[in-house]
Design a protein around this motif. Structure first.
Motif: not given
Length: 503
Positions: A223-227
């Motif tokens: 999900s934003d931001p991908p981590t």
């Protein structure tokens, strides 16, 4: 003597290459003329520089011009290295760089926006309605003819088979919304070895994990931001399989190092290690009783462990190595495949964990290949009930209907023969897409593409193709909402694709 030296200090490790050419002829009566080109570089292992400096000179060539040309080409190669390093420093990967160097002349006026990157040089690109949409590296098509009939969607049992290559394209030009994509959502490229298994969390749309041949297990959030949440290290050899618990609090992983490890995701720690006597090849949590952990191994066994204590509860012996497995939705059945291409239905007591073999499906093919994928789905329009998908190492996809009332008896409904493979490539159902029309399967390929197949089409079965990887795509996985598709390749790059919204 003329000496030209070029220094490149854009990296840390040392290394130097020296090329010397000598000309024994007299120039202006001065005797020997030596042109020495020395390129000292600190760990910029660029093949262009090597090819430029070590390019052999022919007997009839002008050595002076050869030396100058080597120098100029080396400088040109250095400039390319700097450009790539600039992109890496900005957090983007090779796909973005390739798109950048292929950009049209009016790129500045109609540039696709980029977004903040994820850790490990992983960028995020969202597609717009710009004419430059081809830069997303996605290619979609569909057949103009839907060969499904009412009989195929009914309970009447029909079967057919076809043989195609991975690059078999359908004739149609239009794109059906059911299987169209808007591009890449994000890229994870921390892993530097082959990704062997890839899964989203149980009933999860954003929790993603993947295991690699270097023994690492990486957990991400798309999900934003991908981590990247955690990189779990403990296995000394390939991670062969893993599974999420029903609440996604734990991951159980199997490995070629003969161990099973249980990880607590919130802490990123291994809380239990179970040692075996042979490589552990596949693993599943029981869908109802998560205290049961079923593991298939190279010792021709399925072993049921107690998740809390690590003790063995039950065992069942098979004819060959158990290479892949899956549970049905009730937990009363285990479907597993072995190294000889056989598929077994095994009943399991949800209270005691006791196992009992019920049925075996043996392929009629003379050559036997290991089963790389066994995936169960509780309902299919094509079969009118539960179905099972299997894939073998040689590229044979098989689609079975499952008779739960007869202890998981399998009936082959259709099959698809793809291009033979060298690597173990896994396939997956497309459950939500298949509720609209057809029976869709997605699989990786050794030509570095991701292919979608509709098993209801006797001809032109391939309905879509995603391009973006540079190396063979080994594994694919859908998230729960089926709006994201993850694919991973031989060199550890994981791409998360975003599917187009449909009404």
């Amino acid at each position: 003597m003329a000496e030209v030296t070029s220094m490149n200090n854009c990296s840390k490790d040392g290394g130097a290459i020296e090329a010397v050419t000598k000309n024994d002829c007299n120039i202006n009566g001065t005797g020997k003329d030596i042109i020495k080109v020395t390129v000292k570089k600190a760990n910029v292992k660029d093949p262009e520089i090597f090819s430029c400096l070590l390019q052999p000179a022919s007997s009839d060539s002008d050595l002076d011009s050869i030396g100058v040309r080597r120098f100029l080409l080396a400088r040109k190669a250095e400039s390319g290295v700097h450009r790539r390093l600039d992109w890496r420093c900005n957090g983007k990967g090779y796909v973005a760089y390739r798109n950048y160097i292929r950009r049209p002349r009016n790129w500045e006026n109609s540039q696709i926006p980029s977004y903040p990157s994820t850790p490990g040089n992983s960028g995020q690109w969202m597609l717009t309605s710009s004419p430059l949409s081809h830069l997303s590296e996605v290619e979609s098509w569909s057949s103009s003819k839907d060969l499904r009939s009412g009989a195929l969607a009914s309970n009447h049992r029909t079967s057919f088979s076809s043989s195609i290559s991975d690059s078999d394209r359908p004739r149609g030009q239009g794109v059906e919304p059911a299987y169209s994509f808007v591009g890449m959502h994000c890229i994870f490229d921390q892993c530097k070895s082959a990704v062997t298994v890839l899964k989203f969390g149980h009933m999860s749309s954003d929790l993603l994990a993947y295991g690699a041949s270097d023994g690492t297990l990486t957990v991400c959030n798309v999900s934003d931001p991908p981590t990247v949440i955690n990189q779990l290290q403990g296995h000394s050899k390939d991670v062969t399989d893993f599974d999420f618990s029903s609440n996604n609090q734990y991951i159980a992983s199997s490995s070629a190092d003969k161990t099973v490890r249980v990880w607590e995701l919130s802490k990123g720690l291994c809380i239990r290690v179970i040692y075996g006597v042979s490589p552990q090849l596949c693993i599943r949590f029981h869908p109802v009783n998560n205290n049961f952990l079923s593991v298939g191994n190279a010792n021709k066994e399925i072993t049921v462990f107690n998740f809390s204590t690590g003790r063995v509860i039950a065992k069942s012996i098979f004819d060959s190595e158990v290479t892949s497995m899956d549970h049905d939705h009730t937990g009363h059945l285990i479907f597993c495949g072995d190294a000889q291409g056989c598929i077994y239905s095994v009943t399991m007591d949800s209270r005691t964990g006791a196992l009992s073999r019920s049925h075996r499906y043996r392929s009629s093919s003379k050559q036997k290949f290991p089963i790389t994928t066994v995936q169960y789905r509780s309902f299919s329009l094509l079969a009118g009930g539960p179905v099972l998908l299997t894939c073998t190492k040689d590229g044979s996809l098989s689609f079975f209907s499952v008779a739960l009332e007869v202890q998981g008896y399998l009936t082959l409904r259709c099959s698809l023969k793809l291009t033979p493979r060298i690597h173990s490539i896994r396939a997956s159902f497309c459950p939500l897409l298949s509720l609209n029309k057809g029976e869709y399967i997605v699989a990786g390929s050794e030509d570095s593409n991701v292919y979608f197949y509709d098993l209801t089409r006797p001809k032109h079965t391939c309905v879509n193709k995603l391009q973006g990887h540079r190396f063979p795509v080994l594994v694919v996985a859908w998230n729960h909402g089926e709006n994201f598709l993850a694919s991973a390749d031989l060199y550890g790059v994981v791409i998360v694709w975003k599917r187009a919204k449909t009404s």
